[in-house]
Design a protein around this motif. Structure first.
Motif, PDB file in Angstrom:
ATOM      1  N   ILE A   1      -9.194   2.619  -4.978  1.00 59.31           N
ATOM      2  CA  ILE A   1      -9.609   2.080  -3.679  1.00 59.31           C
ATOM      3  C   ILE A   1     -10.654   2.996  -3.043  1.00 59.31           C
ATOM      4  O   ILE A   1     -11.649   2.542  -2.474  1.00 59.31           O
ATOM      5  N   ASP A   2     -10.437   4.317  -3.136  1.00 59.91           N
ATOM      6  CA  ASP A   2     -11.386   5.279  -2.575  1.00 59.91           C
ATOM      7  C   ASP A   2     -12.762   5.151  -3.237  1.00 59.91           C
ATOM      8  O   ASP A   2     -13.797   5.199  -2.564  1.00 59.91           O
ATOM      9  N   GLU A   3     -12.769   5.020  -4.562  1.00 57.02           N
ATOM     10  CA  GLU A   3     -14.042   4.890  -5.285  1.00 57.02           C
ATOM     11  C   GLU A   3     -14.780   3.625  -4.882  1.00 57.02           C
ATOM     12  O   GLU A   3     -16.004   3.620  -4.707  1.00 57.02           O
ATOM     13  N   GLU A   4     -14.032   2.536  -4.709  1.00 52.48           N
ATOM     14  CA  GLU A   4     -14.635   1.279  -4.283  1.00 52.48           C
ATOM     15  C   GLU A   4     -15.238   1.405  -2.881  1.00 52.48           C
ATOM     16  O   GLU A   4     -16.336   0.916  -2.608  1.00 52.48           O
ATOM     17  N   GLN A   5     -14.529   2.116  -1.986  1.00 51.65           N
ATOM     18  CA  GLN A   5     -15.032   2.306  -0.628  1.00 51.65           C
ATOM     19  C   GLN A   5     -16.274   3.196  -0.621  1.00 51.65           C
ATOM     20  O   GLN A   5     -17.224   2.949   0.144  1.00 51.65           O
ATOM     21  N   LEU A   6     -16.296   4.227  -1.469  1.00 50.04           N
ATOM     22  CA  LEU A   6     -17.474   5.075  -1.568  1.00 50.04           C
ATOM     23  C   LEU A   6     -18.699   4.274  -1.978  1.00 50.04           C
ATOM     24  O   LEU A   6     -19.790   4.427  -1.411  1.00 50.04           O
ATOM     25  N   GLU A   7     -18.538   3.406  -2.966  1.00 53.24           N
ATOM     26  CA  GLU A   7     -19.638   2.567  -3.408  1.00 53.24           C
ATOM     27  C   GLU A   7     -20.101   1.629  -2.302  1.00 53.24           C
ATOM     28  O   GLU A   7     -21.301   1.390  -2.116  1.00 53.24           O
ATOM     29  N   ARG A   8     -19.152   1.101  -1.557  1.00 54.78           N
ATOM     30  CA  ARG A   8     -19.493   0.198  -0.450  1.00 54.78           C
ATOM     31  C   ARG A   8     -20.324   0.927   0.605  1.00 54.78           C
ATOM     32  O   ARG A   8     -21.315   0.403   1.118  1.00 54.78           O
ATOM     33  N   LEU A   9     -19.926   2.158   0.939  1.00 52.79           N
ATOM     34  CA  LEU A   9     -20.653   2.934   1.944  1.00 52.79           C
ATOM     35  C   LEU A   9     -22.035   3.329   1.452  1.00 52.79           C
ATOM     36  O   LEU A   9     -22.997   3.365   2.225  1.00 52.79           O
ATOM     37  N   LYS A  10     -22.151   3.616   0.168  1.00 56.32           N
ATOM     38  CA  LYS A  10     -23.462   3.954  -0.395  1.00 56.32           C
ATOM     39  C   LYS A  10     -24.410   2.772  -0.317  1.00 56.32           C
ATOM     40  O   LYS A  10     -25.596   2.916   0.012  1.00 56.32           O
TER      41      LYS A  10
ATOM     42  N   ARG B   1     -24.267   0.325   1.819  1.00 55.21           N
ATOM     43  CA  ARG B   1     -24.596   0.112   3.233  1.00 55.21           C
ATOM     44  C   ARG B   1     -25.673   1.097   3.680  1.00 55.21           C
ATOM     45  O   ARG B   1     -26.608   0.735   4.403  1.00 55.21           O
TER      46      ARG B   1
ATOM     47  N   LYS C   1       0.833  -1.207   0.000  1.00 51.61           N
ATOM     48  CA  LYS C   1       0.000   0.000   0.000  1.00 51.61           C
ATOM     49  C   LYS C   1       0.862   1.250   0.000  1.00 51.61           C
ATOM     50  O   LYS C   1       0.527   2.256  -0.629  1.00 51.61           O
TER      51      LYS C   1
END
Length: 307
Positions: free
Chosen positions: A291-300, A302, A280
């Motif tokens: 990675i940030d974009e993937e995390q944003l999608e995950r939070l959306k 949820r 990393k």
């Protein structure tokens, strides 16, 4: 971790490799192979890296086990604040010399109240591509020499609470040459205002080096590569290590054992995570953005699920 020695306060920031012991004990607990919780009027509790006050300075080990007795006597309360067993892990450049010094300090300057220090030296080597590879694991037990304490004689020269390194029974005095790792330490400490010599020594060493990689199947570590035990299947912790006053018939008996396969599988799992952390640190900005974009999608997703 805090280390206060000879007027110098050192604050260590442990990395992931130093945290193998909590996971290892968790594995053992699930397999019902951990330390005995009760022994007569004593209970064993985990102290983690709680700072230990020594005859000079203080030290935070990487992990520790404490014996707590039901007796409320003043002497018993005094011993409950110091563990019977401490663990020190050497990782990412910390070598055997640093671990040996830590063990010597913990045993000598606790006046033998820490009855066993287990040092685990996890050594690496760099491959041609720059990736670090696990080279060897050396697990060493340190204990108080049974021939000590010895009262200081009139003609003895000493400095109270100062550690003296030894090798093959001789004090190492040549500071101009590179010295081998000490296999013992001695010091003079005060017992009830009377000076005594104490001595910490290596009692057992277990080593895995130049191993062949195998694969195993287990409930806790499924299909992982690890190092084989190479003849050492388990490492015992005795009743005389864990408890201050065990019954004579139990002193040399094993209170619990570390299985080599559990040790190596735990180290292996931490090695994998550490490699991810190292990777990393070398990620490009494009990798970070992805990675940030993937995390944003995950939070959306949820947030949508909770509505």
């Amino acid at each position: 971790r805090v280390d206060y020695n000879e007027g110098v306060l050192i604050v260590h920031c442990p990395n992931l490799g130093h945290e193998i012991l909590p996971e290892l004990f968790d594995v053992m607990r699930h397999a019902e192979k951990s330390y005995p919780k009760k022994y007569h009027d004593s209970t064993i509790i985990q102290g983690g890296s709680t700072t230990i006050d020594l005859a000079a300075g203080s030290k935070s080990p990487d992990f520790s086990l404490y014996e707590v007795k039901e007796s409320s006597g003043q002497a018993q309360q005094g011993t409950s604040g110091i563990p019977t067993v401490a663990f020190e892990v050497g990782y990412y450049g910390e070598g055997e010399k640093k671990l040996a010094l830590d063990a010597g300090r913990l045993i000598c300057l606790s006046k033998g109240m820490i009855q066993l220090v287990a040092t685990i030296n996890i050594d690496h080597e760099k491959e041609k591509n720059g990736i670090r590879k696990l080279k060897s694991v050396i697990w060493t037990h340190w204990e108080m020499d049974p021939g000590y304490p010895q009262i200081v004689k009139r003609n003895d020269t000493y400095e109270l609470n100062k550690l003296l390194p030894e090798r093959n029974g001789k004090v190492m005095t040549d500071t101009e040459k590179v010295q081998p790792t000490p296999d013992a330490y001695r010091a003079v400490v005060s017992f009830a205002k009377t000076p005594y010599w104490v001595r910490a020594q290596q009692s057992n060493t277990y080593k895995v080096s130049n191993p062949v990689i195998l694969r195993i199947q287990s409930a806790d570590f499924k299909d992982l590569e690890l190092f084989p035990d190479q003849g050492v299947k388990s490492i015992p912790i005795l009743y005389r290590h864990l408890f201050r006053d065990p019954q004579e018939k139990d002193r040399k008996s094993s209170a619990f054992t570390f299985q080599t396969v559990d040790i190596m599988a735990t180290i292996h799992s931490h090695e994998n995570i550490q490699r991810e952390i190292n990777g990393k640190n070398k990620k490009t900005q494009q990798d970070v953005d992805s990675i940030d974009e993937e995390q944003l999608e995950r939070l959306k997703r949820r947030r949508f699920d909770l509505q």
